[in-house]
Design a protein around this motif. Structure first.
Motif, short mmCIF file in Angstrom:
data_model
loop_
_atom_site.label_atom_id
_atom_site.label_comp_id
_atom_site.label_asym_id
_atom_site.label_seq_id
_atom_site.Cartn_x
_atom_site.Cartn_y
_atom_site.Cartn_z
N SER A 35 -4.90 -5.64 -2.06
CA SER A 35 -5.72 -4.15 -1.65
C SER A 35 -7.23 -4.61 -1.22
O SER A 35 -7.65 -5.05 -1.93
CB SER A 35 -5.24 -3.29 -2.73
OG SER A 35 -6.06 -3.91 -3.76
N ALA B 41 0.66 -1.68 -0.18
CA ALA B 41 -0.19 0.11 -0.12
C ALA B 41 1.01 1.41 0.29
O ALA B 41 -0.13 2.57 -0.04
CB ALA B 41 -0.67 -0.26 1.23
N GLY C 120 -5.57 -0.08 -6.70
CA GLY C 120 -5.33 -1.51 -5.95
C GLY C 120 -4.49 -2.75 -6.80
O GLY C 120 -5.11 -3.59 -6.48
N THR D 242 -6.86 1.29 3.84
CA THR D 242 -6.72 1.26 2.60
C THR D 242 -5.81 -0.09 2.53
O THR D 242 -4.90 0.36 3.25
CB THR D 242 -6.61 2.80 1.82
OG1 THR D 242 -5.40 2.82 2.48
CG2 THR D 242 -7.19 3.17 2.36
N GLY D 243 -5.84 -0.82 2.00
CA GLY D 243 -4.93 -1.73 1.75
C GLY D 243 -4.27 -2.81 2.49
O GLY D 243 -4.20 -2.27 3.74
N ALA E 150 -1.49 0.34 -4.06
CA ALA E 150 -2.53 1.54 -2.46
C ALA E 150 -4.10 1.54 -3.34
O ALA E 150 -3.81 1.90 -4.33
CB ALA E 150 -2.21 2.67 -2.21
N ASP E 151 -5.01 1.74 -2.27
CA ASP E 151 -6.13 1.63 -3.07
C ASP E 151 -6.95 3.14 -3.82
O ASP E 151 -5.92 3.82 -2.51
CB ASP E 151 -7.24 0.97 -2.18
CG ASP E 151 -7.37 -0.37 -2.06
OD1 ASP E 151 -8.16 -0.43 -3.06
OD2 ASP E 151 -7.27 -0.53 -0.79
#
Length: 806
Positions: free
Chosen positions: A597, A138, A187, A765-766, A192-193
């Motif tokens: 992700s 991420a 993702g 996130t992620g 990372a998203d």
């Protein structure tokens, strides 16, 4: 050109403007004629970088005489640092191929969030060169790869090594030194998203991180040829002339994998088109054309004529369109010479002339030209081109079938006019290839796998939905209807979204024999800002990105947004190059753990749900459930529920009416199917108690959807399970903890509490760690949706059977 569609305010005291009708704008032939504009993502990016005084530095250069090694470019601004880590590779020429089966490339790249440490580089060196076979974390935002241009790269190195500048014509014939074959973000492969960066300056816009990556890759490619020239002949080598260097962009080869995006993200696509059409309407609303704006328009028209006249492709159809475009620009130029710019609404007059006298390519290029002089009027619209897609999944279950029918007839006339009993209307089907797990386009009469097709059959499905409504009571609610017809969920969702977002739907049949997927590709790429469209078939295309744009070392010395239509002349400027560092890199924050992700988890769960036999609409909801569950370490119960569905141990039949929801079978009702039925009745939950009279398996899986309902109502929910009460708010963890023991319940009551919703928990996130065995359970079900590649598809699809080395 100004057919009525919608009326919007352009802000302040400006008059109301009329947008072009979606039926006009969103036909494939016109979409396949779009050109870049001021609102294209790469132009928005460079404007921001220049305006906010971003600084770019090459902080590491450890590249050997063969181009292998690592380089790092740091972009700093707005309190953030992003590092492009470029890995150069010594590639056997026999392995240099742009076919999708390639496993080695001349260079691979990753955009790292922050300053890259040695540990980061070592970790990424083990993964990034493997691309899809590796894993990022991420802490990485984008991953890419590129190959050298066979025609140009070595030629430029040779010329520079001998103390000569390459000829401009040779550079223009190709347009780039390297061509990317993938630019992954949001993702993919553990990256990372998008949620991680959605609110950050510079990266908040659509595909901004990807565009930043490509721009920095461009700097690497020119640095690389200059380095190799110096290594080859240190006494005679020269650097690439700045004006010549600017003629080079980054190439890109892209195919069918990109095409479904505009269909699968209808709300986002609407925002792109709406911004472009609103920008045009603002210009056409101007009663008087300012002298400065007229001068810029004349200049850009002259530039555009030269740019289009130099556009050369091998595709005969596109070359004929280019020839027509150049002739049309001559006619437009003649009209501009005779028109009186003192007349009121002169820009409208030019549009009317174009619509009556010119072809689609020229009409859409005129849109670009009209926006060029009016940055102060339209540039703010770029801020509205992104946004949260979560609301796009909401279905208003309280609406009636009469409302649904009205929505279909208002938006989908193109679908209702199509006769889908004729084979040509369903000649094609979209699917995911088992070979590369990417979208492909099959021939229904020639290839197997149509039963696993992707939901790009919007026209057919909505037309079928319209037929199904015949004879059904018009006052029936959509919640009641979908309980009986879950296969229609995807179509209903799109109809309701299109009523809110007028530009969400392509107004053509995407399964017909006449479909040219390249029209979808060009539309999307125009929003990136791509130029030099070079069709290699009707399914894949080469383009150039950032041609003529400033390089990082000149971003603040020349106009940051005066390049997409290249100037007729620009003075050469010399500048001393800063010596790159070869020392250690400043450490940053600790690396984030690798994992999956949220986008990967959502996508895989969606496909797995479809693999169990759920309709696409229900599968979309399962994907959202998986996304919300991801950080709870309880994805195993979702896998269990999917297995139970696949085995037939969980039922899917239910009735949803004024008395509540009840099952139609003796088997335990799947919570995944029930969750969607509950969501459809969220408005009713706000006013009264919803009763579910059914034996329901694993009620904990209702909690993620209930958190979404609570968010929508801005009130927490009371969930009563056989008398046991649980409160569900924004954070799913407390409710899941209160329902720790898996069980089956017989009665569920859901109501909204009168108090306000609790504070939102920090976004996550992620980087979700999932045991391999658990992940394999999802992938095994997802694999049931894939179609084995046929020889026909390999030769026809996305360039997979063709060489793209140039």
């Amino acid at each position: 050109m100004m057919a009525a569609a919608a009326r919007v305010s352009s802000g302040g005291q400006a008059p109301i403007a009329t947008l072009r009708a979606p039926e006009q704008v969103l036909r494939l032939a016109r979409m396949g004629s779009f050109h870049q504009t001021r609102l294209s993502f790469m132009r928005v990016l460079l404007r921001h970088l220049a305006r906010r005084n971003w600084q770019i530095e090459r902080s590491l250069w450890e590249i050997d005489a063969k181009g292998a090694g690592v380089a790092v470019y740091e972009a700093r601004g707005d309190g953030w640092v992003y590092s492009l880590i470029a890995f150069g590779h010594e590639l056997d020429p026999e392995k240099r191929t742009d076919r999708v089966i390639a496993e080695e490339w001349d260079a691979t790249f990753v955009l790292h969030d922050g300053v890259a440490t040695r540990a980061d580089i070592e970790r990424l060196a083990r993964n990034v060169p493997r691309q899809e076979a590796g894993r990022c974390s991420a802490a990485e935002l984008v991953m890419s790869r590129a190959n050298r241009s066979v025609r140009l790269f070595d030629h430029v190195v040779s010329e520079l090594a001998q103390g000569r500048q390459p000829a401009a014509a040779d550079l223009d014939a190709v347009g780039y030194l390297m061509r990317t074959t993938a630019v992954y973000g949001n993702g993919k492969f553990g990256l990372a998203d998008r949620d991680r960066i959605a609110e950050r300056p510079v990266l908040s816009g659509p595909f901004a991180a990807e565009m930043l990556t490509v721009w920095l890759i461009r700097a690497f490619t020119t640095d690389l040829v200059e380095h190799l020239a110096t290594v080859r002949s240190p006494d005679t080598a020269v650097r690439l002339d700045r004006d010549l260097r600017r003629r080079l962009g980054v190439g890109n080869s892209t195919g069918l994998g990109m095409a479904p995006f505009v269909v699968n993200h209808p709300g986002l696509f609407h925002r792109w088109i709406n911004a472009r059409e609103t920008a045009l309407s603002r210009v056409l609303t101007l009663e008087h054309a300012g002298a400065a704006q007229v001068a810029v328009f004349r200049d850009r028209l002259a530039r555009a004529w030269r740019q289009m006249a130099a556009w050369r492709v091998d595709d005969a159809l596109q070359m004929a369109r280019i020839a027509e475009l150049v002739r049309d620009l001559d006619r437009l130029a003649a009209e501009v010479e005779t028109i009186d710019f003192e007349l009121p609404f002169v820009w409208r007059r030019l549009c009317a002339f174009a619509e009556a006298q010119l072809g689609l390519e020229a009409q859409e290029l005129l849109v670009t030209l009209l926006l060029e002089p009016h940055g102060a009027l339209v540039d703010d619209l770029s801020a509205a081109m992104g946004g949260d897609e979560t609301p796009d999944f909401v279905i208003d279950g309280t609406a009636t079938l009469a409302d649904l029918r009205t929505g279909i007839e208002a938006t989908y006339g193109f679908a209702l006019a199509e006769d889908f009993t004729v084979p040509r209307a369903q000649a094609r089907f979209w699917y995911v290839s088992e070979e590369k797990l990417e979208p492909r386009l099959g021939e229904r009469a020639l290839e197997e796998g149509a039963e696993r097709e992707l939901p790009l059959t919007v026209a057919r499905d909505v037309a079928a939905l319209h037929r199904l409504l015949t004879g059904v009571p018009s006052d029936l609610t959509i919640a009641e209807f979908l309980a009986a017809h879950p296969e229609c969920r995807h179509a209903v969702r799109r109809v309701q979204l299109s009523a809110r977002c007028h530009y969400a739907e392509v107004r053509d049949n995407l399964t017909g024999a006449e479909l040219r997927p390249i029209d979808i590709l060009r539309c999307k790429l125009s929003f990136f800002g791509a130029t030099d469209f070079d069709p290699r078939s009707d399914r894949w295309v080469r383009v150039a990105l950032f041609r003529h744009a400033p390089f990082p070392d000149e971003l603040h010395d020349i106009a940051s947004d005066d390049w997409a239509i290249p100037p007729l002349g620009r003075a050469t400027r010399s500048a001393a190059a800063k010596a790159p560092s070869t020392g250690d890199i400043t450490p940053s924050s600790p690396a984030e753990p690798e994992g999956y992700s949220l986008n990967e988890i959502e996508a895989e769960a969606r496909k797995a749900a479809r693999g169990t036999g759920l309709s696409w609409g229900l599968a979309e909801d399962v994907g959202r459930i998986a996304r919300l569950l991801a950080h709870t370490r309880q994805l195993a119960m979702l896998a269990d529920a999917l297995d139970e569905l696949k085995s037939g141990r969980h039922a899917t039949g239910l009735i949803s009416d004024r008395s509540g929801i009840r099952a139609t079978e003796d088997r335990p009702l799947s919570p995944l199917v029930l969750a969607s039925a509950i969501a459809d009745r969220s408005a009713e939950i706000a006013e009264d108690t919803l009763t579910i009279s059914a034996k329901v398996a694993e009620p904990r899986l209702l909690v993620p959807m209930l958190t979404s309902v609570a968010e929508r109502l801005r009130r927490p929910l009371r969930l009563q399970l056989d008398g046991h009460e649980v409160v569900v708010g924004r954070d799913i963890a407390p409710a899941l903890a209160a329902l720790a023991e898996p069980r089956t319940v017989d009665t569920i009551l859901i109501s909204a509490l009168p108090r306000g919703l609790d504070q939102a928990s920090p976004p996550k996130t992620g980087g979700v760690t999932i045991p391999d065995e658990l992940w394999r359970r999802f992938t095994a079900l997802a694999a049931l949706t894939y179609v084995p590649a046929s020889e026909h598809s390999r030769l026809a699809g996305a360039g997979a059977g063709l060489s793209d080395n140039d």
